[in-house]
Design a protein around this motif. Structure first.
Motif, PDB file in Angstrom:
ATOM      1  N   GLY A 624      36.585  34.541  41.750  1.00 22.43           N
ATOM      2  CA  GLY A 624      37.087  33.515  40.841  1.00 22.43           C
ATOM      3  C   GLY A 624      36.121  32.390  40.555  1.00 22.43           C
ATOM      4  N   GLY A 625      34.958  32.370  41.214  1.00 24.86           N
ATOM      5  CA  GLY A 625      33.955  31.353  40.904  1.00 24.86           C
ATOM      6  C   GLY A 625      33.544  30.462  42.059  1.00 24.86           C
ATOM      7  N   LEU A 626      34.017  30.742  43.274  1.00 21.66           N
ATOM      8  CA  LEU A 626      33.619  29.946  44.441  1.00 21.66           C
ATOM      9  C   LEU A 626      32.109  30.052  44.664  1.00 21.66           C
ATOM     10  CD1 LEU A 626      35.230  28.316  46.632  1.00 21.66           C
ATOM     11  CD2 LEU A 626      34.933  30.302  48.107  1.00 21.66           C
ATOM     12  N   LEU A 718      42.984  40.334  44.743  1.00 23.52           N
ATOM     13  CA  LEU A 718      43.331  40.130  43.336  1.00 23.52           C
ATOM     14  C   LEU A 718      44.229  38.906  43.168  1.00 23.52           C
ATOM     15  CD1 LEU A 718      44.031  43.823  42.264  1.00 23.52           C
ATOM     16  CD2 LEU A 718      42.004  42.469  41.757  1.00 23.52           C
ATOM     17  N   ALA A 719      45.141  38.697  44.116  1.00 21.50           N
ATOM     18  CA  ALA A 719      46.059  37.551  44.015  1.00 21.50           C
ATOM     19  C   ALA A 719      45.303  36.230  44.082  1.00 21.50           C
ATOM     20  CB  ALA A 719      47.101  37.631  45.137  1.00 21.50           C
ATOM     21  N   TYR A 720      44.360  36.117  45.014  1.00 26.18           N
ATOM     22  CA  TYR A 720      43.622  34.853  45.126  1.00 26.18           C
ATOM     23  C   TYR A 720      42.604  34.688  44.006  1.00 26.18           C
ATOM     24  CZ  TYR A 720      45.809  33.534  49.475  1.00 26.18           C
ATOM     25  OH  TYR A 720      46.730  33.127  50.405  1.00 26.18           O
ATOM     26  N   TYR A 724      42.871  31.341  41.724  1.00 24.13           N
ATOM     27  CA  TYR A 724      41.714  30.432  41.664  1.00 24.13           C
ATOM     28  C   TYR A 724      40.988  30.500  40.326  1.00 24.13           C
ATOM     29  CZ  TYR A 724      37.512  27.956  43.189  1.00 24.13           C
ATOM     30  OH  TYR A 724      36.472  27.058  43.297  1.00 24.13           O
ATOM     31  N   GLY A 725      40.781  31.692  39.802  1.00 24.44           N
ATOM     32  CA  GLY A 725      39.974  31.821  38.591  1.00 24.44           C
ATOM     33  C   GLY A 725      40.680  32.519  37.455  1.00 24.44           C
ATOM     34  N   GLY A 726      42.012  32.498  37.454  1.00 21.55           N
ATOM     35  CA  GLY A 726      42.765  33.173  36.403  1.00 21.55           C
ATOM     36  C   GLY A 726      43.645  32.222  35.622  1.00 21.55           C
ATOM     37  N   TYR A 727      44.249  32.740  34.551  1.00 23.99           N
ATOM     38  CA  TYR A 727      45.140  31.957  33.710  1.00 23.99           C
ATOM     39  C   TYR A 727      46.319  32.824  33.287  1.00 23.99           C
ATOM     40  CZ  TYR A 727      41.086  28.897  33.159  1.00 23.99           C
ATOM     41  OH  TYR A 727      40.018  28.078  33.396  1.00 23.99           O
ATOM     42  N   LEU A 738      35.547  36.137  35.155  1.00 29.56           N
ATOM     43  CA  LEU A 738      34.565  36.774  36.035  1.00 29.56           C
ATOM     44  C   LEU A 738      33.167  36.561  35.487  1.00 29.56           C
ATOM     45  CD1 LEU A 738      34.042  38.722  38.455  1.00 29.56           C
ATOM     46  CD2 LEU A 738      34.248  40.609  36.835  1.00 29.56           C
ATOM     47  N   LYS A 739      32.233  36.227  36.377  1.00 22.59           N
ATOM     48  CA  LYS A 739      30.823  36.119  36.010  1.00 22.59           C
ATOM     49  C   LYS A 739      30.038  37.191  36.747  1.00 22.59           C
ATOM     50  CE  LYS A 739      30.520  31.188  34.855  1.00 22.59           C
ATOM     51  NZ  LYS A 739      29.828  29.911  35.166  1.00 22.59           N
ATOM     52  N   GLY A 740      29.121  37.826  36.035  1.00 21.88           N
ATOM     53  CA  GLY A 740      28.300  38.853  36.659  1.00 21.88           C
ATOM     54  C   GLY A 740      27.677  39.753  35.620  1.00 21.88           C
TER      55      GLY A 740
END
Length: 835
Positions: A624-626, A718-720, A724-727, A738-740
């Motif tokens: 999520g981007g941590l 997937l839940a976390y 954290y990084g979803g909408y 997602l970044k990558g």
């Protein structure tokens, strides 16, 4: 807000005259020639007359550029045709993120538990403040040979081919092409290609060529080239790349130019990241202290405005920085705007310890200059008086507010109430509250919070209860701060029955909160109802949105020890050791005796190790981007937990994450005295244990998707990731950010397909969006629901037509069919690479 308006205020200049501090009269030689003219110069049939004609056109072009005023930035759209279908997605993603952020802001306002009145207020600037223009100064001359001046025709042809080919390729392909030319490319050739990319505004390609140059054995540092490239990166607000070149210049033992400092500061101010303001301040300070430069007036004003545009509770820590800016303005003989004085007084009024002398001196300077005290300044004076209990000054300021033509602000009433409460006159505070209702027609939420707090502290319980009833009947929210004040008063007054009734009433009307649970837990222990206290403690421990902390554990530990429940006390002791909670000193003597009875051997310190749950949570947050920070030798690593202050989802999640990794947190990241005030940013200790995650997710300081990610995508991960990084969109669809790389995304796509999940993948710049649309979002929700925090299930549940603030929204038609699906991606070449 300044951060969103800096780009509009700053025009992009194409003037080619820059000056260094060593030689201010030096002119930059930077001829503007395109790849087409380069190829034309290679033609064997071209005549000398034709060359002279081309040079004449070029000189006229340069002359017109130098004489024309700066124009707004306009980058040429040289995108590959295959990116065009994604324009609809780009708009959609921006809309979704914007809606999610706005809903988060509304929800945060709805559930704002700040105990300090006015902590979220921002300073109101005059429209005339801080008009900014961008004028490049102090850049060294960058001279590059013309292509037709090179003796070898084959070299001219290959360089021209590189100039034409490189901007059209992905970064990986670009590097492969350059590596294939290693045998013949020289520093001058690569410099020419880099400069050409800047001429045609392909600055991203120019940056990649420059970084490739630095890895070659023949590379010699070119101050002029690095400076020019840094300036172009800064103008495009790509502060990471601009900072990278800036650091290269510093590492070479040279001082960047004034304009490099200037543009990097502005790039950071334009960045939405939470740490960008600190970096901007750092660059500004080094500009003066290291470079010895005197910044332009608009840079002083821009930085000052960025600081004071933050909410008061956040910006008060920047007081020394704003005083430094004020000092530089005064010593440089620059004009000091009215709002500089007002902003400084505003910041001083938010300090825990009020500097009355400094505020008085600023007001005296304003009077000498004939500057009228605005409403913002007068409210700031009242705020300062409320912390000092200065009734006389508060009343003088109140009279000035009454005599002004402006509408009376609600905060002014609240600060007057606090002034009289501080000097022991709660009835006067109540009188001011009623006056507010008469003058404004109604009382604000903050006013209800303050008057109930004042009456509770004064032990005026009946009045507090009647105002609480009035507060509830008015339908205002949030109610939680007042409920906390009320039950805390009941606890101190030993009114346990009223406390219990109020606690359950609060649970019906408000989202549960750890503070009020702790107060109720304390009351149960005090009356000796240990069985019920144990149930409440277990509820807190099992509910990730509430959790337990030092206070909770000490409360139940004290209850067990007093009732002789030594086995249970030992279990709580083990939990506190695991989480590194501090044990209250009055309990230690009895606890030592209990432990000596059952434990003959002293227990060894528990070695730090992540549990399976912690490992899965960490992987989800990393997706999520941590971020992970590593030391220079990459031996020790720390996890940076950063949450959005304006997101209600993150405000719940951060409490849970803080509890989950409490034993790993650095000392500065732990809440003082086990309190509930969890910061939006905290970090773990630097430890070698995180090396595996650093190598898998953050090699070389950049986020990547691990090759083995398909093994780790459990429902909890997937839940976390989602939390954290979803909408969740207003229409009920679910998006994961997602970044990558494309290859990494492919692996995630294949893994999700094996879980019978159907979705679409879109891309905007370097960010991929995995969209579970319509009924597909329901299948995803069923998979992750068991691991979603209870308090977030309503906000994140798939489907339905409720927005995050509880209101209904119309179903929106989302076009995910435009552009490519998960098996197709646009080019990696993108301008969306800002900080």
């Amino acid at each position: 807000m300044l951060l969103s308006s800096v780009q509009d205020l700053y025009p992009f200049t194409t003037s080619l005259y820059f000056h260094t501090h060593q030689n201010p009269n030096k002119t930059l030689t930077f001829p503007m020639r395109t790849a087409l003219s380069f190829l034309r110069s290679l033609s064997n049939t071209t005549t000398s007359l034709h060359h002279r004609h081309c040079r004449l056109l070029l000189l006229r072009t340069l002359d017109s550029l130098n004489q024309s005023p700066p124009s707004p930035i306009s980058l040429p759209t040289t995108k590959s045709p295959r990116t065009s279908p994604f324009r609809t997605l780009s708009t959609f993603v921006e809309q979704v993120v914007g809606e999610a952020e706005n809903e988060g802001v509304r929800e945060a306002e709805k559930w704002d538990f700040s105990s300090s009145i006015g902590e979220n207020e921002v300073f109101d600037f005059d429209d005339s403040f801080g008009a900014i223009d961008l004028k490049a100064r102090g850049s060294p001359s960058l001279e590059v040979k013309e292509l037709d001046e090179l003796p070898e025709q084959w070299r001219r042809g290959k360089i021209a081919w590189l100039c034409k080919e490189l901007p059209a390729h992905k970064p990986t392909t670009l590097i492969r092409i350059l590596n294939a030319q290693k045998k013949w490319v020289t520093q001058e050739d690569a410099t020419y290609v880099t400069v050409h990319c800047m001429r045609i505004r392909e600055n991203e390609t120019g940056f990649k060529v420059y970084k490739w140059m630095m890895e070659q054995h023949w590379f010699r540092f070119d101050f002029a080239l690095a400076t020019k490239l840094a300036e172009y990166m800064g103008k495009e607000r790509k502060c990471f790349k601009c900072r990278e070149i800036f650091d290269d210049i510093i590492n070479q033992g040279q001082v960047p130019t004034e304009f490099t400092f200037h543009i990097l500061t502005i790039a950071y101010l334009s960045s939405p990241t939470q740490t960008s303001l600190e970096e901007a301040c750092n660059i500004y300070n080094r500009m003066i202290q290291l470079g010895g430069y005197k910044p332009q007036l608009n840079l002083h004003n821009s930085l000052f405005r960025a600081i004071v545009s933050k909410p008061g509770g956040s910006s008060k820590h920047y007081l020394k920085q704003t005083e430094f800016i004020f000092h530089n303005l005064a010593t440089s003989g620059l004009e000091i705007h009215n709002d500089i004085y007002g902003g400084l007084i505003w910041l001083h009024s938010y300090q825990d310890a009020i500097d009355k002398e400094r505020i008085s001196s600023l007001r005296a300077e304003m009077r000498l200059k004939g500057i009228k005290e605005s409403r913002e300044v007068l409210v700031s004076i009242l705020r300062a008086c409320s912390k000092e209990g200065d009734v006389d000054e508060a009343e003088r300021t109140w009279i000035k507010l009454l005599s002004s033509d402006d509408k009376l602000p609600s905060q002014a009433f609240v600060y007057r109430m606090e002034v009289y409460a501080r000097v022991g006159q709660p009835m006067k505070s109540l009188e001011i509250f009623r006056e507010m209702q008469e003058r404004l027609g109604s009382a604000s939420v903050v006013a209800f919070h303050k008057i109930i707090e004042v009456l509770c502290k004064a032990q005026e319980i009946e009045l507090a209860e009647s105002l609480m009833t009035e507060f509830i009947n008015n339908g205002l929210k949030p109610l939680m701060p007042s409920y906390i004040d009320l039950v805390d008063t009941y606890l101190k007054s030993s009114l346990y029955d009223k406390l219990e009734a109020t606690f359950f009433q609060c649970l019906e009307k408000c989202r549960p909160n750890r503070t009020i649970y702790n107060i109720y837990l304390s009351s149960l222990v005090q009356v000796g109802n240990l069985e019920k206290a144990e149930d409440i403690f277990n509820q807190m421990y099992s509910n990730g949105a509430i959790g337990v902390n030092t206070r909770s554990c000490n409360t139940i530990l004290g209850g067990y020890l007093s009732c002789g429940e030594y086995v249970k006390a030992e279990k709580i002791y083990d939990l506190m050791c695991l989480k590194k909670y501090d044990i209250a000193s009055p309990l230690m003597e009895k606890l030592d005796y209990v432990l000596s009875l059952s434990r003959k051997v002293v227990k060894r310190p528990i070695s730090l190790k992540l549990s399976k749950e912690q490992r899965e949570i960490l992987i989800g947050l990393l997706l999520g981007g941590l971020q992970i920070e590593s030391d220079e030798e990459r031996k020790n690593h720390s996890i940076r937990f950063q949450f959005n202050e304006n997101s209600d989802i993150h405000s719940v999640l951060k409490i849970h994450i803080h509890d989950q990794y409490h034993e790993w947190l650095a000392s500065f990241s732990r809440s003082p005295d086990g309190g509930d005030d969890i910061p939006s940013y905290f970090s773990t200790i630097s430890h070698s244990y995180f090396g595996f995650y650093a190598e898998q997710f953050w090699p070389r300081g950049r986020p990547v998707i691990p090759k083995l990610i398909h093994r780790w995508l459990s429902p909890r991960v997937l839940a976390y990731w989602y939390m954290y990084g979803g909408y969740r969109t207003p229409s009920g669809d679910i998006l994961l950010k997602l970044k990558g790389s494309q290859e990494g995304v492919d692996k995630i796509v294949k893994t999700l397909k094996t879980k019978s999940l159907d979705f679409r993948v879109k891309r905007k710049g370097r960010v991929f969006w995995i969209g579970f649309l319509g009924s597909n979002s329901t299948w995803f929700w069923k998979l992750v629901e068991p691991f979603i925090l209870d308090d977030l299930k309503v906000l994140l549940k798939a489907g339905g037509g409720q927005s995050l603030d509880g209101g209904t929204v119309e179903t929106q038609t989302i076009n995910f069919d435009s552009g490519s699906d998960s098996d197709k991606y646009p080019s990696d070449h993108s301008d969306d690479d800002n900080c």
